[in-house]
Design a protein around this motif. Structure first.
Motif, PDB file in Angstrom:
ATOM      1  N   ALA A  71      -7.037   0.110   5.854  1.00 53.38           N
ATOM      2  CA  ALA A  71      -8.028   1.148   5.550  1.00 53.38           C
ATOM      3  C   ALA A  71      -7.565   2.509   6.052  1.00 53.38           C
ATOM      4  N   ALA A  72      -6.909   2.536   7.204  1.00 45.63           N
ATOM      5  CA  ALA A  72      -6.420   3.801   7.743  1.00 45.63           C
ATOM      6  C   ALA A  72      -5.403   4.444   6.800  1.00 45.63           C
ATOM      7  N   ILE A  73      -4.581   3.626   6.150  1.00 44.63           N
ATOM      8  CA  ILE A  73      -3.622   4.149   5.174  1.00 44.63           C
ATOM      9  C   ILE A  73      -4.358   4.649   3.924  1.00 44.63           C
ATOM     10  N   MET A  74      -5.375   3.901   3.503  1.00 41.63           N
ATOM     11  CA  MET A  74      -6.148   4.283   2.317  1.00 41.63           C
ATOM     12  C   MET A  74      -6.934   5.572   2.534  1.00 41.63           C
ATOM     13  N   LEU A  75      -7.254   5.873   3.785  1.00 37.66           N
ATOM     14  CA  LEU A  75      -8.017   7.075   4.116  1.00 37.66           C
ATOM     15  C   LEU A  75      -7.120   8.171   4.697  1.00 37.66           C
ATOM     16  N   SER A  76      -5.841   8.123   4.360  1.00 37.83           N
ATOM     17  CA  SER A  76      -4.882   9.099   4.880  1.00 37.83           C
ATOM     18  C   SER A  76      -4.930  10.394   4.074  1.00 37.83           C
ATOM     19  N   PRO A  77      -4.407  11.487   4.636  1.00 42.13           N
ATOM     20  CA  PRO A  77      -4.316  12.739   3.876  1.00 42.13           C
ATOM     21  C   PRO A  77      -3.478  12.592   2.605  1.00 42.13           C
ATOM     22  N   GLN A  78      -2.415  11.773   2.679  1.00 41.65           N
ATOM     23  CA  GLN A  78      -1.567  11.563   1.501  1.00 41.65           C
ATOM     24  C   GLN A  78      -2.354  10.918   0.361  1.00 41.65           C
ATOM     25  N   ALA A  79      -3.226   9.969   0.711  1.00 42.70           N
ATOM     26  CA  ALA A  79      -4.049   9.316  -0.311  1.00 42.70           C
ATOM     27  C   ALA A  79      -5.012  10.316  -0.942  1.00 42.70           C
ATOM     28  N   ARG A  80      -5.647  11.128  -0.109  1.00 42.34           N
ATOM     29  CA  ARG A  80      -6.579  12.130  -0.636  1.00 42.34           C
ATOM     30  C   ARG A  80      -5.861  13.090  -1.588  1.00 42.34           C
ATOM     31  N   ALA A  81      -4.677  13.552  -1.197  1.00 44.48           N
ATOM     32  CA  ALA A  81      -3.923  14.505  -2.013  1.00 44.48           C
ATOM     33  C   ALA A  81      -3.535  13.921  -3.363  1.00 44.48           C
ATOM     34  N   ALA A  82      -3.332  12.612  -3.412  1.00 45.97           N
ATOM     35  CA  ALA A  82      -2.928  11.950  -4.662  1.00 45.97           C
ATOM     36  C   ALA A  82      -4.097  11.680  -5.596  1.00 45.97           C
ATOM     37  N   LEU A 142       0.809  -1.215   0.000  1.00 55.09           N
ATOM     38  CA  LEU A 142       0.000   0.000   0.000  1.00 55.09           C
ATOM     39  C   LEU A 142       0.848   1.273   0.000  1.00 55.09           C
ATOM     40  N   GLU A 143       2.059   1.206   0.522  1.00 57.58           N
ATOM     41  CA  GLU A 143       2.884   2.409   0.670  1.00 57.58           C
ATOM     42  C   GLU A 143       3.025   3.153  -0.651  1.00 57.58           C
ATOM     43  N   TRP A 144       3.243   2.417  -1.738  1.00 58.42           N
ATOM     44  CA  TRP A 144       3.377   3.049  -3.048  1.00 58.42           C
ATOM     45  C   TRP A 144       2.016   3.364  -3.648  1.00 58.42           C
ATOM     46  N   VAL A 145       1.082   2.434  -3.521  1.00 60.90           N
ATOM     47  CA  VAL A 145      -0.199   2.557  -4.220  1.00 60.90           C
ATOM     48  C   VAL A 145      -0.971   3.798  -3.788  1.00 60.90           C
ATOM     49  N   VAL A 146      -1.005   4.101  -2.480  1.00 61.65           N
ATOM     50  CA  VAL A 146      -1.832   5.217  -2.009  1.00 61.65           C
ATOM     51  C   VAL A 146      -1.268   6.571  -2.408  1.00 61.65           C
ATOM     52  N   ARG A 147      -0.080   6.605  -2.968  1.00 65.13           N
ATOM     53  CA  ARG A 147       0.488   7.866  -3.450  1.00 65.13           C
ATOM     54  C   ARG A 147       0.209   8.089  -4.936  1.00 65.13           C
ATOM     55  N   GLN A 148      -0.623   7.205  -5.520  1.00 65.83           N
ATOM     56  CA  GLN A 148      -0.927   7.290  -6.943  1.00 65.83           C
ATOM     57  C   GLN A 148      -2.390   7.678  -7.161  1.00 65.83           C
ATOM     58  N   ARG A 149      -2.653   8.234  -8.333  1.00 71.40           N
ATOM     59  CA  ARG A 149      -4.039   8.463  -8.738  1.00 71.40           C
ATOM     60  C   ARG A 149      -4.575   7.143  -9.292  1.00 71.40           C
TER      61      ARG A 149
END
Length: 321
Positions: free
Chosen positions: A214-225, A176-183
């Motif tokens: 889920a907490a990682i998927m709902l992080s501010p970093q995920a939203r920004a990406a 998830l570390e890489w994936v949540v930083r992508q659109r």
């Protein structure tokens, strides 16, 4: 595995049982409960009906897995491309799910990659600005690394690719570390391919791992990406925890999705929609529906009751979905 589930798997693998059920009215009712139609056009019509009546979105999937025959692989790709085109023509989300082992990876990685690009390119061409994704299903661990690599390659090519990860796997948080930083879109499921050495153990720990992911998927970093979280679960208790987590993190109900199988827990699907949450159903189509449908029946003994009821109702059309 229960005796009931073993019996269902045996039926799923029986050509004779499949031929018999496909020729009966009872079989037709079972197919309509869990499968969206025999063709891409029929499945798109089912998707349009769900969207119009209930606001439920769909991800179309052409039935088949672990296919090594080049002719059947090509048929799978052609049917999935057809699904992309008809969804676009209907003004629906151009959203399809593909199993890498059905589009060429059981034959060769090169064929699988080429076919994934064909499908994703067709989806991009047909897309109309909705939630348009080609989501890679996640199979057993033997294909995990290649599936994740394919996801990266498609994104690097500017194609609308999503991914599925299993919460039960110990390494999912690292993936998830890489994936949540992508659109991109990520469907999180509990996982149906247990491997003792690779997994969290026990339902409570797997549920906890699901919420950690889920907490990682709902992080501010995920939203920004521009990341789209998708929670694949039929567990209403877990869904309640996800709702609370999303509220805590400031995600509105329309900023993420729940996803369930078409025809499964339909009352709960409608309840989620009534609460304002986005819901997508995984909507299979194709003529070879028997193995898929009977496996849905075999997943829990209560589904024997569901089967009997489904043969006397129209499911969603009867007000259940």
């Amino acid at each position: 595995m229960s005796i009931f589930q073993k019996a269902a798997i045996a039926l799923a693998r029986s050509p004779g049982a499949g031929r018999l059920m496909r020729a009966t009215a009872a079989g037709s009712a079972l197919a309509s409960r869990f499968v969206g139609g025999a063709t891409a056009g029929q499945a798109a019509a089912t998707a349009a009906r769900l969207r119009e009546r209930h606001g439920i979105r769909a991800s179309l999937f052409y039935l088949g897995e672990y296919v090594a025959d080049p002719a059947i692989i090509e048929q799978t790709v052609e049917q999935t491309v057809a699904a992309c085109r008809v969804l676009g023509a209907e003004g629906l989300d151009v959203h399809v799910s593909i199993d890498p082992t059905a589009i060429g990876y059981a034959h060769s990685d090169a064929l699988g990659r080429d076919n994934a690009r064909r499908i994703a390119s067709a989806a991009r061409q047909a897309a109309g600005g909705g939630r348009d994704w080609v989501v890679l299903d996640m199979e057993d661990d033997g294909i995990r690394a290649r599936t994740c690599a394919l996801h990266r390659e498609l994104l690097e090519d500017g194609l609308p690719a999503g991914l599925t990860l299993q919460a039960r796997r110990l390494r999912t948080l690292r993936d998830l570390e890489w994936v949540v930083r992508q659109r991109t879109s990520l469907r999180l499921v509990k996982g149906a391919f247990p491997v003792r050495a690779l997994d969290h153990r026990g339902r409570a720990r797997i549920d906890a791992a699901y919420l950690e992911a889920a907490a990682i998927m709902l992080s501010p970093q995920a939203r920004a990406a521009g990341f789209l979280p998708v929670f694949g679960t039929h567990d209403d208790r877990l869904a309640g925890a996800l709702m609370a987590l999303a509220r805590e993190r400031g995600w509105a109900p329309d900023e993420f999705e729940f996803e369930m199988l078409y025809g499964v827990r339909v009352d709960w699907q409608l309840a989620l929609r009534a609460m304002g949450y986005n819901l997508r159903v995984y909507l299979p189509f194709g003529a070879d529906w028997w193995p898929y449908a009977i496996r849905r029946v075999g997943e829990h003994p209560r589904n024997a009751w569901l089967l009997a009821r489904s043969l006397n109702s129209d499911g969603y059309a009867a007000g259940q979905g």
